[in-house]
Write a protein that holds these residues in place. Structure first.
Motif, short mmCIF file in Angstrom:
data_model
loop_
_atom_site.label_atom_id
_atom_site.label_comp_id
_atom_site.label_asym_id
_atom_site.label_seq_id
_atom_site.Cartn_x
_atom_site.Cartn_y
_atom_site.Cartn_z
N ASN A 141 6.02 4.51 3.11
CA ASN A 141 5.06 4.62 2.01
C ASN A 141 4.64 3.24 1.50
N ASN A 142 5.59 2.32 1.44
CA ASN A 142 5.24 0.95 1.05
C ASN A 142 4.29 0.33 2.08
N ALA A 143 4.62 0.51 3.36
CA ALA A 143 3.79 -0.06 4.42
C ALA A 143 2.36 0.47 4.30
N LYS B 285 0.96 1.73 1.51
CA LYS B 285 0.41 1.22 0.25
C LYS B 285 -0.15 -0.19 0.42
N TYR B 286 0.58 -1.02 1.18
CA TYR B 286 0.18 -2.42 1.29
C TYR B 286 -0.68 -2.72 2.51
N SER B 287 -0.97 -1.69 3.33
CA SER B 287 -1.80 -1.92 4.52
C SER B 287 -3.25 -2.11 4.13
N SER C 135 6.54 -2.46 10.65
CA SER C 135 5.71 -3.64 10.35
C SER C 135 4.34 -3.22 9.85
N ASP C 136 3.87 -3.91 8.83
CA ASP C 136 2.51 -3.66 8.37
C ASP C 136 1.72 -4.95 8.43
N GLN C 137 0.40 -4.83 8.27
CA GLN C 137 -0.47 -6.01 8.32
C GLN C 137 -1.00 -6.31 6.92
N TYR D 218 12.73 -4.95 -9.25
CA TYR D 218 11.97 -6.15 -8.88
C TYR D 218 10.68 -5.76 -8.16
N ARG D 219 9.58 -6.28 -8.64
CA ARG D 219 8.30 -6.05 -8.00
C ARG D 219 7.54 -7.36 -7.99
N VAL D 220 6.91 -7.66 -6.86
CA VAL D 220 6.17 -8.92 -6.79
C VAL D 220 5.03 -8.87 -7.81
N ASP D 221 4.37 -7.74 -7.87
CA ASP D 221 3.26 -7.58 -8.81
C ASP D 221 3.52 -6.32 -9.63
N ARG E 204 0.50 -3.98 -10.53
CA ARG E 204 -0.01 -3.28 -9.36
C ARG E 204 0.91 -2.13 -8.96
N SER E 205 2.22 -2.43 -8.96
CA SER E 205 3.19 -1.41 -8.58
C SER E 205 3.13 -0.22 -9.53
N ARG E 206 3.04 -0.52 -10.83
CA ARG E 206 2.97 0.56 -11.84
C ARG E 206 1.74 1.41 -11.63
N GLY F 299 4.58 3.15 -8.77
CA GLY F 299 5.87 2.62 -8.30
C GLY F 299 6.89 2.48 -9.43
N THR F 300 8.16 2.56 -9.05
CA THR F 300 9.22 2.44 -10.06
C THR F 300 10.02 1.16 -9.85
N GLY F 301 9.84 0.52 -8.71
CA GLY F 301 10.61 -0.70 -8.43
C GLY F 301 12.05 -0.39 -8.06
N LEU F 302 12.35 0.88 -7.76
CA LEU F 302 13.73 1.25 -7.43
C LEU F 302 13.89 1.69 -5.97
N GLY F 303 12.76 1.94 -5.31
CA GLY F 303 12.81 2.48 -3.95
C GLY F 303 13.65 1.64 -3.00
N LEU F 304 13.39 0.35 -2.97
CA LEU F 304 14.13 -0.50 -2.02
C LEU F 304 15.58 -0.71 -2.47
N ALA F 305 15.82 -0.67 -3.79
CA ALA F 305 17.20 -0.81 -4.29
C ALA F 305 18.02 0.39 -3.82
P1 ADP Z 1 7.82 -0.05 -5.80
O1 ADP Z 1 7.12 0.15 -4.48
O2 ADP Z 1 8.04 1.22 -6.55
O3 ADP Z 1 7.23 -1.14 -6.63
P2 ADP Z 1 10.07 -0.84 -4.12
O4 ADP Z 1 11.50 -1.02 -4.47
O5 ADP Z 1 9.74 0.16 -3.07
O6 ADP Z 1 9.32 -0.55 -5.47
O7 ADP Z 1 9.49 -2.25 -3.66
C1 ADP Z 1 9.73 -3.39 -4.47
C2 ADP Z 1 8.62 -4.41 -4.31
O8 ADP Z 1 8.65 -4.99 -3.01
C3 ADP Z 1 7.22 -3.86 -4.44
O9 ADP Z 1 6.80 -3.76 -5.78
C4 ADP Z 1 6.40 -4.91 -3.70
O10 ADP Z 1 6.15 -6.01 -4.53
C5 ADP Z 1 7.34 -5.36 -2.59
N1 ADP Z 1 7.06 -4.66 -1.32
C6 ADP Z 1 7.72 -3.59 -0.81
N2 ADP Z 1 7.21 -3.24 0.39
C7 ADP Z 1 6.21 -4.10 0.66
C8 ADP Z 1 5.29 -4.27 1.75
N3 ADP Z 1 5.31 -3.48 2.82
N4 ADP Z 1 4.40 -5.30 1.67
C9 ADP Z 1 4.37 -6.11 0.60
N5 ADP Z 1 5.20 -6.01 -0.47
C10 ADP Z 1 6.11 -5.02 -0.44
#
Ligand code: ADP
Length: 277
Positions: free
Chosen positions: A168-170, A172-174, A196-198, A215-218, A221-223, A227-233
């Motif tokens: 889903n992240n891939a 979202k960011y594609s 892998s995504d582009q 933690y979210r880079v942006d 944008r995530s909100r 996004g909750t910022g918990l998926g990868l954790a």
């Molecule tokens: P969420 O997607 O809910 O913000 P995640 O824990 O899934 O939280 O991801 C944390 C952060 O990692 C995202 O907010 C984003 O900044 C970064 N991230 C995750 N997957 C990607 C990706 N495929 N490309 C770029 N940034 C990503």
């Protein structure tokens, strides 16, 4: 690490030795600090959507409910934010179960190639139904799987959550027209999955933090994307509960590759089951 030094000094003034005591307090202090930060993060993360929901309700109460255009919009925001808060709380609960080790692992022996294909087929099906919508961005999923069947013991529900999250992240960011490449390989008694995504990639300074809670880079944008910022954790904890590893390789502007490796014992062919006679 706390270090205490004491000098052993003779009456003559000569120093004949040094006693060095090392106290390993770092781990404990670090845990304590992380726990405090976590509680503070949870509070902030919930306060933001709650405050915004409250202001929309206030506006509705103050008369916006009569506005045929505004009212549905405002109600929509309150609904989306409430949904996101529920999602966040559910994710926090599953994190807490994983933390306490009370998350029940329902291990099953599965053919990972079939398992991964099953998940990707679902995404392909989703792409098919979305394709007719000109407003939706286009992307494609490519598969590069080893021919060899890789059998592993996993909790299929939890592992599916991990792969769904990374996929889903891939997506979202594609970028529009992007290709998501999925791989399944075997390497040194490990099964390795990569996605892998582009997309826009992850800045170098953030790479080590994307698996941290909230933690979210942006953030904005995530909100906005729910996004909750918990998926990868959560993914990190689930993979750890499988004695595996999860990591990311990314170049800003060129995309990201997420990897999962799981311990895998190659199955030796030629056992009695394979004997034809
Ligand atoms: P969420 O997607 O809910 O913000 P995640 O824990 O899934 O939280 O991801 C944390 C952060 O990692 C995202 O907010 C984003 O900044 C970064 N991230 C995750 N997957 C990607 C990706 N495929 N490309 C770029 N940034 C990503």
């Amino acid at each position: 690490l706390h270090v205490d030094f004491s000098l052993i000094q003779r009456e003559t003034g000569f120093i004949s030795g040094i006693v060095c005591v090392l106290h390993d307090v770092t781990e404990k202090e670090k845990n304590e600090r992380e726990r405090r930060e976590f509680v503070s993060n949870v509070s902030h993360e919930l306060r933001t959507p709650l405050t915004s929901v409250r202001s929309y309700i206030e506006a509705l109460t103050d008369g916006a409910w009569k506005d045929e255009k505004l009212a549905p919009q405002f109600l929509n925001v309150t609904q989306e934010e409430t949904d996101r808060m529920i999602r966040m709380i559910n994710e926090l609960l599953s994190l807490s179960r994983l933390d306490q080790g009370t998350a029940k692992m329902e291990l099953e022996y599965v053919n990972f190639n079939e398992f991964f294909s099953y998940i990707l087929n679902r995404f392909d099906m989703m792409i098919k139904t979305e394709q007719s919508d000109p407003k939706k961005k286009k992307y494609r999923i490519k598969r590069e799987f080893t021919k060899r069947d890789l059998w592993v013991e996993i909790d299929t529900d939890k592992m599916m959550q991990v792969i769904d999250n990374i996929m889903n992240n891939a997506i979202k960011y594609s970028p529009d027209g992007g290709v998501i490449t999925t791989r399944l390989m075997e390497s040194h008694n490990n099964l390795v999955v990569s996605i892998s995504d582009q997309g826009l990639g992850i800045p170098r300074k953030d790479i080590s933090k994307v698996f941290d809670r909230f933690y979210r880079v942006d953030k904005a944008r995530s909100r906005k994307q729910g996004g909750t910022g918990l998926g990868l954790a959560i993914s990190k904890e689930v993979v750890a509960a499988h004695h595996g590893r999860i990591w990311v390789d990314s170049a800003e502007g060129r995309g990201s590759t997420f990897y999962i490796s799981l311990p895998y014992q190659p199955y030796e062919d030629g056992g009695e089951w394979n004997e034809e006679n």
